[in-house]
Write a protein that holds these residues in place. Sequence first.
Motif, PDB file in Angstrom:
ATOM      1  N   THR A  73     113.355 102.617  -1.864  1.00 38.64           N
ATOM      2  CA  THR A  73     112.939 101.415  -1.147  1.00 38.64           C
ATOM      3  C   THR A  73     111.417 101.383  -0.966  1.00 38.64           C
ATOM      4  O   THR A  73     110.732 102.383  -1.134  1.00 38.64           O
ATOM      5  N   ILE A  74     110.936 100.174  -0.632  1.00 38.03           N
ATOM      6  CA  ILE A  74     109.540  99.974  -0.253  1.00 38.03           C
ATOM      7  C   ILE A  74     109.579  99.496   1.199  1.00 38.03           C
ATOM      8  O   ILE A  74     110.323  98.566   1.516  1.00 38.03           O
ATOM      9  N   ARG A  75     108.838 100.181   2.072  1.00 37.50           N
ATOM     10  CA  ARG A  75     108.914  99.841   3.498  1.00 37.50           C
ATOM     11  C   ARG A  75     107.593  99.285   4.007  1.00 37.50           C
ATOM     12  O   ARG A  75     106.528  99.741   3.599  1.00 37.50           O
ATOM     13  N   SER A  76     107.723  98.291   4.884  1.00 37.13           N
ATOM     14  CA  SER A  76     106.550  97.755   5.574  1.00 37.13           C
ATOM     15  C   SER A  76     106.604  98.281   7.004  1.00 37.13           C
ATOM     16  O   SER A  76     107.603  98.102   7.687  1.00 37.13           O
ATOM     17  N   ILE A  77     105.541  98.968   7.417  1.00 43.96           N
ATOM     18  CA  ILE A  77     105.527  99.607   8.746  1.00 43.96           C
ATOM     19  C   ILE A  77     104.348  99.071   9.562  1.00 43.96           C
ATOM     20  O   ILE A  77     103.226  99.040   9.066  1.00 43.96           O
ATOM     21  N   ARG A  78     104.672  98.621  10.815  1.00 44.79           N
ATOM     22  CA  ARG A  78     103.577  98.219  11.697  1.00 44.79           C
ATOM     23  C   ARG A  78     103.131  99.491  12.403  1.00 44.79           C
ATOM     24  O   ARG A  78     103.911 100.131  13.097  1.00 44.79           O
ATOM     25  N   ILE A  79     101.878  99.878  12.191  1.00 48.91           N
ATOM     26  CA  ILE A  79     101.419 101.162  12.722  1.00 48.91           C
ATOM     27  C   ILE A  79     101.222 101.044  14.227  1.00 48.91           C
ATOM     28  O   ILE A  79     100.531 100.141  14.704  1.00 48.91           O
ATOM     29  N   THR A  80     101.849 101.948  14.953  1.00 46.66           N
ATOM     30  CA  THR A  80     101.715 101.933  16.422  1.00 46.66           C
ATOM     31  C   THR A  80     100.932 103.179  16.843  1.00 46.66           C
ATOM     32  O   THR A  80     100.822 104.144  16.098  1.00 46.66           O
ATOM     33  N   GLY A  81     100.396 103.076  18.084  1.00 54.28           N
ATOM     34  CA  GLY A  81      99.709 104.256  18.627  1.00 54.28           C
ATOM     35  C   GLY A  81      98.339 104.449  18.023  1.00 54.28           C
ATOM     36  O   GLY A  81      97.738 105.486  18.127  1.00 54.28           O
ATOM     37  N   GLY A  82      97.837 103.407  17.364  1.00 50.86           N
ATOM     38  CA  GLY A  82      96.485 103.525  16.797  1.00 50.86           C
ATOM     39  C   GLY A  82      95.474 103.205  17.887  1.00 50.86           C
ATOM     40  O   GLY A  82      95.690 103.484  19.061  1.00 50.86           O
ATOM     41  N   ASP A  83      94.387 102.560  17.494  1.00 49.46           N
ATOM     42  CA  ASP A  83      93.381 102.227  18.522  1.00 49.46           C
ATOM     43  C   ASP A  83      93.766 100.915  19.197  1.00 49.46           C
ATOM     44  O   ASP A  83      92.938 100.237  19.784  1.00 49.46           O
ATOM     45  N   ASP A  91      97.291  93.832  14.325  1.00 51.44           N
ATOM     46  CA  ASP A  91      98.087  94.959  13.858  1.00 51.44           C
ATOM     47  C   ASP A  91      97.642  95.476  12.494  1.00 51.44           C
ATOM     48  O   ASP A  91      97.123  94.736  11.670  1.00 51.44           O
ATOM     49  N   THR A  92      97.909  96.757  12.299  1.00 51.00           N
ATOM     50  CA  THR A  92      97.689  97.381  10.997  1.00 51.00           C
ATOM     51  C   THR A  92      99.046  97.652  10.367  1.00 51.00           C
ATOM     52  O   THR A  92      99.943  98.154  11.043  1.00 51.00           O
ATOM     53  N   HIS A  93      99.173  97.282   9.107  1.00 53.59           N
ATOM     54  CA  HIS A  93     100.461  97.506   8.442  1.00 53.59           C
ATOM     55  C   HIS A  93     100.302  98.471   7.263  1.00 53.59           C
ATOM     56  O   HIS A  93      99.321  98.384   6.510  1.00 53.59           O
ATOM     57  N   ALA A  94     101.277  99.333   7.139  1.00 55.43           N
ATOM     58  CA  ALA A  94     101.293 100.286   6.020  1.00 55.43           C
ATOM     59  C   ALA A  94     102.410  99.908   5.073  1.00 55.43           C
ATOM     60  O   ALA A  94     103.487  99.470   5.496  1.00 55.43           O
TER      61      ALA A  94
END
Length: 279
Positions: A73-83, A91-94
């Motif tokens: 699979t290919i996953r889209s992740i909203r990065i949490t706990g960043g600045d 938001d930053t997405h990976a």
Amino acid sequence: LDLDDPTTDPFAVARAAAAQLAEATGVARHDVALVLGSGWGGAADLLGETVAEVPAAQIVGFTAPAVQGHGATIRSIRITGGDGGASGGGDTHALVLGSRTHFYENRGVRRVAHGVRTAAAAGARTVVLTNGCGGLVPEWAPGTPVLISDHLNLTAASPLEGATFVDLTDLYSSRLRTLARTIDPDLPEGVYVQFRGPHYETPAEVRMAGILGGHLVGMSTTLEAIAARHAGLEVLGISLVTNQAAGISPVPLSHAEVLEAGAAAGPRISALLADIVRA
Ligand SMILES: Nc1nc2[nH]c(I)nc2c(=O)[nH]1
């Protein structure tokens, strides 16, 4: 949009794949991409909240992985706990590319490079390439993560076609390696050697890799890194030593030990990777 057709522009396929991913995930732009190799699978969950998970085979240019279930699979992740978006822009997405096409699958270099090209087309500025590999440094026990400082591409191939002359100085970003060391100052560095595979190296070939200045031997990463640089991405490469390369250990390692070492290292290296991506 068939990558196997020489008249197809592989970058047009990457743009189409990025558009499909934006549609499938609802995320218009992904800021960072990760390619998760052997042992690194757990990092995605620690990165943040999975926004969407798409079967890779659904996206143009990606192929169903040889081993079903493994990274399909290919996953889209909203990065949490960043600045917390202090750097503005929300938001930053990976984009986590669970499926990697290896050069040894003989599906062509365009498919090897497709993932990083798609990530660039999806807006990423950085790609983290991870892999499992053999170590030439006896002190690096199985389970040791090693930052890639440079590479030796022994595949005799390139992901680039035609008169595409690309500088590879500082290919494995010294800025990102310095950043990684702020998370774990003890991280060692090494030169990664890509063999064509799929067979492992003989002890003589491992000795050769050492004489050439290599510290890690694997079957991935270098072609993806070249394509990533060409696509304008900043590259961070991290290897997980899952075994001592052939001939380094006087005692042949058991496969069980290799699997055990990889699994044991999982939580630590996944946390490390998540912290680095958040930094
Ligand atoms: N070439 C090569 N690839 C690998 N992948 C893994 I995991 N271990 C190795 C290894 O010892 N050599």
